[in-house]
Motif scaffolding. Structure first.
Motif, PDB file in Angstrom:
ATOM      1  N   TYR A 140      -9.587  -0.224  -5.845  1.00  0.00           N
ATOM      2  CA  TYR A 140      -9.390  -0.512  -4.433  1.00  0.00           C
ATOM      3  C   TYR A 140     -10.620  -1.207  -3.887  1.00  0.00           C
ATOM      4  O   TYR A 140     -11.734  -1.039  -4.365  1.00  0.00           O
ATOM      5  CB  TYR A 140      -9.123   0.776  -3.655  1.00  0.00           C
ATOM      6  CG  TYR A 140      -7.819   1.440  -3.998  1.00  0.00           C
ATOM      7  CD1 TYR A 140      -7.758   2.458  -4.952  1.00  0.00           C
ATOM      8  CD2 TYR A 140      -6.629   1.032  -3.402  1.00  0.00           C
ATOM      9  CE1 TYR A 140      -6.559   3.052  -5.285  1.00  0.00           C
ATOM     10  CE2 TYR A 140      -5.422   1.634  -3.719  1.00  0.00           C
ATOM     11  CZ  TYR A 140      -5.386   2.647  -4.661  1.00  0.00           C
ATOM     12  OH  TYR A 140      -4.197   3.227  -4.992  1.00  0.00           O
ATOM     13  N   TYR A 160      -0.620 -10.415   3.940  1.00  0.00           N
ATOM     14  CA  TYR A 160      -0.902  -9.768   2.659  1.00  0.00           C
ATOM     15  C   TYR A 160      -0.303 -10.602   1.528  1.00  0.00           C
ATOM     16  O   TYR A 160       0.870 -10.990   1.587  1.00  0.00           O
ATOM     17  CB  TYR A 160      -0.328  -8.357   2.635  1.00  0.00           C
ATOM     18  CG  TYR A 160      -1.159  -7.373   3.433  1.00  0.00           C
ATOM     19  CD1 TYR A 160      -1.203  -7.434   4.822  1.00  0.00           C
ATOM     20  CD2 TYR A 160      -1.910  -6.391   2.802  1.00  0.00           C
ATOM     21  CE1 TYR A 160      -1.979  -6.552   5.560  1.00  0.00           C
ATOM     22  CE2 TYR A 160      -2.682  -5.492   3.524  1.00  0.00           C
ATOM     23  CZ  TYR A 160      -2.713  -5.587   4.907  1.00  0.00           C
ATOM     24  OH  TYR A 160      -3.483  -4.711   5.638  1.00  0.00           O
ATOM     25  N   VAL A 169      -9.434   1.715   2.623  1.00  0.00           N
ATOM     26  CA  VAL A 169      -8.155   1.403   2.002  1.00  0.00           C
ATOM     27  C   VAL A 169      -7.799   2.465   0.972  1.00  0.00           C
ATOM     28  O   VAL A 169      -6.658   2.898   0.863  1.00  0.00           O
ATOM     29  CB  VAL A 169      -8.212   0.007   1.356  1.00  0.00           C
ATOM     30  CG1 VAL A 169      -7.056  -0.196   0.395  1.00  0.00           C
ATOM     31  CG2 VAL A 169      -8.206  -1.069   2.428  1.00  0.00           C
ATOM     32  N   VAL A 227      -7.795  -6.064  -1.558  1.00  0.00           N
ATOM     33  CA  VAL A 227      -7.294  -4.764  -1.119  1.00  0.00           C
ATOM     34  C   VAL A 227      -7.203  -3.787  -2.285  1.00  0.00           C
ATOM     35  O   VAL A 227      -7.773  -2.703  -2.241  1.00  0.00           O
ATOM     36  CB  VAL A 227      -5.916  -4.917  -0.450  1.00  0.00           C
ATOM     37  CG1 VAL A 227      -5.363  -3.548  -0.065  1.00  0.00           C
ATOM     38  CG2 VAL A 227      -6.011  -5.821   0.772  1.00  0.00           C
ATOM     39  N   GLU A 283      -9.632 -10.930   1.872  1.00  0.00           N
ATOM     40  CA  GLU A 283     -10.241  -9.664   1.474  1.00  0.00           C
ATOM     41  C   GLU A 283      -9.422  -9.031   0.361  1.00  0.00           C
ATOM     42  O   GLU A 283      -8.198  -8.961   0.439  1.00  0.00           O
ATOM     43  CB  GLU A 283     -10.295  -8.725   2.686  1.00  0.00           C
ATOM     44  CG  GLU A 283     -10.828  -7.336   2.385  1.00  0.00           C
ATOM     45  CD  GLU A 283     -10.708  -6.399   3.577  1.00  0.00           C
ATOM     46  OE1 GLU A 283     -11.450  -5.407   3.625  1.00  0.00           O
ATOM     47  OE2 GLU A 283      -9.872  -6.661   4.460  1.00  0.00           O
ATOM     48  N   ASP A 320      -5.787  -3.456  10.124  1.00  0.00           N
ATOM     49  CA  ASP A 320      -5.042  -3.780   8.909  1.00  0.00           C
ATOM     50  C   ASP A 320      -4.132  -4.986   9.118  1.00  0.00           C
ATOM     51  O   ASP A 320      -3.511  -5.466   8.155  1.00  0.00           O
ATOM     52  CB  ASP A 320      -4.195  -2.589   8.455  1.00  0.00           C
ATOM     53  CG  ASP A 320      -5.040  -1.391   8.028  1.00  0.00           C
ATOM     54  OD1 ASP A 320      -4.685  -0.259   8.407  1.00  0.00           O
ATOM     55  OD2 ASP A 320      -6.040  -1.600   7.313  1.00  0.00           O
ATOM     56  N   ARG A 345      -5.612  -9.597   1.487  1.00  0.00           N
ATOM     57  CA  ARG A 345      -5.156  -9.815   2.863  1.00  0.00           C
ATOM     58  C   ARG A 345      -6.112 -10.758   3.567  1.00  0.00           C
ATOM     59  O   ARG A 345      -7.293 -10.842   3.225  1.00  0.00           O
ATOM     60  CB  ARG A 345      -5.031  -8.501   3.627  1.00  0.00           C
ATOM     61  CG  ARG A 345      -6.342  -7.769   3.850  1.00  0.00           C
ATOM     62  CD  ARG A 345      -6.067  -6.401   4.483  1.00  0.00           C
ATOM     63  NE  ARG A 345      -7.301  -5.661   4.736  1.00  0.00           N
ATOM     64  CZ  ARG A 345      -7.330  -4.418   5.188  1.00  0.00           C
ATOM     65  NH1 ARG A 345      -6.185  -3.759   5.445  1.00  0.00           N
ATOM     66  NH2 ARG A 345      -8.488  -3.817   5.400  1.00  0.00           N
TER      67      ARG A 345
END
Length: 121
Positions: A60, A95, A65, A49, A47, A91, A39
């Motif tokens: 993860y 994505y 998350v 996820v 980043e 968040d 994302r």
């Protein structure tokens, strides 16, 4: 080539849930079949996820998350999903799903176009 198409993004209130899907196609997906979700929020770096291997290994990116999101895959349908619960404003991001080889994946060779997730406070 591998084609990846994300879907399922949208606008949700804090505490809500969304389920993202990544549909893969292309002959080389048989090789580049370890899939990750990333994302990127405005003004921030991309980043990691979560990721799942063809064989079901999962990792993860952060503890936050890990306790709220669940990654899964359906090899027969060539789809990878990201169930996101207890969503927070932080968040909010675009994505992306990506496909690569090896585990852990060092280089994601193919990327989708992304799907926007917006969490309102």
């Amino acid at each position: 080539q591998v084609q990846l198409v994300e879907s399922g993004g949208g606008l949700v209130q804090t505490g809500g849930s969304l389920r993202l899907s990544c549909a893969a196609s292309g002959r080389t997906f048989d090789t580049y079949n370890n899939v990750g979700w990333f994302r990127q929020a405005p003004g921030k770096e991309r980043e990691f996820v979560a990721a799942v291997s063809r064989g079901g290994y999962i990792t993860y990116g952060t503890d936050s998350v890990k306790v709220r999101f669940t990654i899964s895959r359906d090899n027969a349908k060539k789809t990878v999903s990201l169930q996101m619960n207890s969503l927070k404003p932080e968040d909010t991001a675009v994505y992306y799903c990506a496909a690569g080889t090896g585990w852990p994946v060092r280089n994601y060779a193919y990327w989708g176009q992304g799907t926007q997730v917006t969490v309102s406070s």
